[in-house]
Write a protein that holds these residues in place. Structure first.
Motif, short mmCIF file in Angstrom:
data_model
loop_
_atom_site.label_atom_id
_atom_site.label_comp_id
_atom_site.label_asym_id
_atom_site.label_seq_id
_atom_site.Cartn_x
_atom_site.Cartn_y
_atom_site.Cartn_z
N GLU A 133 133.85 -7.16 26.30
CA GLU A 133 133.18 -5.90 26.61
C GLU A 133 131.98 -6.09 27.54
N LYS A 134 131.32 -7.26 27.45
CA LYS A 134 130.15 -7.51 28.30
C LYS A 134 130.53 -7.62 29.78
N LEU A 135 131.71 -8.16 30.04
CA LEU A 135 132.19 -8.24 31.42
C LEU A 135 132.49 -6.84 31.97
N TRP A 136 133.03 -5.97 31.11
CA TRP A 136 133.26 -4.58 31.53
C TRP A 136 131.93 -3.88 31.80
N LEU A 137 130.91 -4.21 31.02
CA LEU A 137 129.58 -3.63 31.24
C LEU A 137 129.01 -4.07 32.59
N LEU A 145 133.47 1.53 31.26
CA LEU A 145 132.76 1.69 29.99
C LEU A 145 133.69 2.16 28.88
N GLU A 146 134.68 2.95 29.24
CA GLU A 146 135.69 3.35 28.25
C GLU A 146 136.44 2.12 27.73
N ASN A 147 136.75 1.20 28.63
CA ASN A 147 137.42 -0.04 28.23
C ASN A 147 136.51 -0.89 27.33
N GLU A 154 124.58 -0.39 24.16
CA GLU A 154 124.43 -0.46 25.62
C GLU A 154 125.51 0.32 26.35
N ILE A 155 126.69 0.40 25.77
CA ILE A 155 127.80 1.14 26.39
C ILE A 155 127.43 2.61 26.55
N GLY A 214 124.29 6.40 21.25
CA GLY A 214 123.66 5.08 21.37
C GLY A 214 122.48 4.92 20.43
N LEU A 215 121.69 5.99 20.29
CA LEU A 215 120.51 5.94 19.42
C LEU A 215 120.88 5.90 17.94
#
Length: 284
Positions: free
Chosen positions: A77-81, A100-102, A112-113, A137-138
């Protein structure tokens, strides 16, 4: 003698055989097949390089590397970010949302997403979607002062100044020296006609960070009270960031109608015209 000759011939044949085998082996290419673990490690290294290029403003190169990293490893997921950040830098907002959906499909508990999503929705003026993403996110990371600040900015854009001020206060309780939140409180109070409090807030923001925005904000507040100081502050602001000479740029920074009007009057002062022309030439 005959046996000796036979032995010599046998040894020669054996030597020849092994020699030929070595020759054949030396001509066969050697292929290295990396393990999944090694591929994952390589993709993360490429991702880090993409992020560094992004930091140095090499947006197109960063995008290409981020795409490669994700192609190698689609389950991180970090690579997608990182890819989404590179896409945002290249103004590919639709593609960034898809990335971000991925990321969310892989790890839906990563705040973070949702903060990244809200940033994109904010850029494309989808305020309700930005608000929803921030709130999600919050719910995961309730102490993110930047996210709380951004939520305040949404209320600032909606002209709900009281709610915006509350959220900026909440952000400042977590990070008291967050001058951007102090500055934006100044913006909100000006629209509520509390100029004296705006002055104090802009001064406080400047004491933390002598940034162009609170400098010009303070100058606009002081226009009717102390024109000499107002002109001095305005000149300093335009030197620090010439973009603030532009009405549309200030609007992007969420300046309200009342502060905009006061600033436009200030910038028309004949003693500022040289500075205004110079600032405009720099942004052009």
């Amino acid at each position: 003698m005959k046996n000796f000759i036979k032995k010599i011939i046998c040894l020669s044949l054996i030597s020849f055989y092994f020699f030929k085998v070595e020759q054949v082996k030396s001509l066969v290419p050697y292929y290295y097949f990396p393990t999944i673990k090694n591929l994952d490690k390589e993709s993360l290294s490429i991702g880090r390089n993409a992020y560094q290029l992004l930091y140095f403003g090499q947006y197109e190169q960063s995008l290409n590397l981020a795409k490669l990293a994700v192609k190698i490893n689609k389950k991180n997921e970090k690579l997608w970010l990182i890819l989404s950040e590179a896409q945002v830098a290249n103004k590919l907002y639709k593609e960034a949302l898809y990335s971000l959906e991925n990321a969310e499909k892989i790890n839906s508990n990563l705040s973070e997403i949702y903060f990244a999503k809200s940033n994109i929705y904010f850029k494309i003026s989808k305020l309700q979607s930005a608000k929803t993403a921030l709130e999600t996110g919050l719910s995961i990371a309730p102490n993110s002062y930047k996210a709380i600040f951004q939520l305040g900015n949404i209320f600032l854009m909606k002209k709900n100044y009281s709610e915006a001020i509350k959220l900026f206060d909440k952000s400042l309780k977590i990070k008291p020296d967050f001058w951007q939140a102090i500055n934006n409180q100044g913006l909100a109070y000006f629209e509520k006609n509390n100029i004296n409090l705006s002055i104090k807030l802009f001064e406080k923001a400047i004491s933390i960070e002598e940034n162009a925005e609170p400098l010009l904000g303070l100058a606009s507040c002081l226009r009717m009270k102390d024109i000499t100081l107002a002109l001095e502050l305005a000149k300093k602001a335009l030197i620090k960031d010439p973009n603030y000479v532009n009405y549309n740029y200030r609007q992007e920074q969420l300046w309200g109608e009342k502060l905009q009007k006061s600033t436009e009057i200030l910038l028309q002062n004949e003693k500022l015209q040289t500075d205004v022309i110079l600032a405009k030439s720099k942004i052009n």
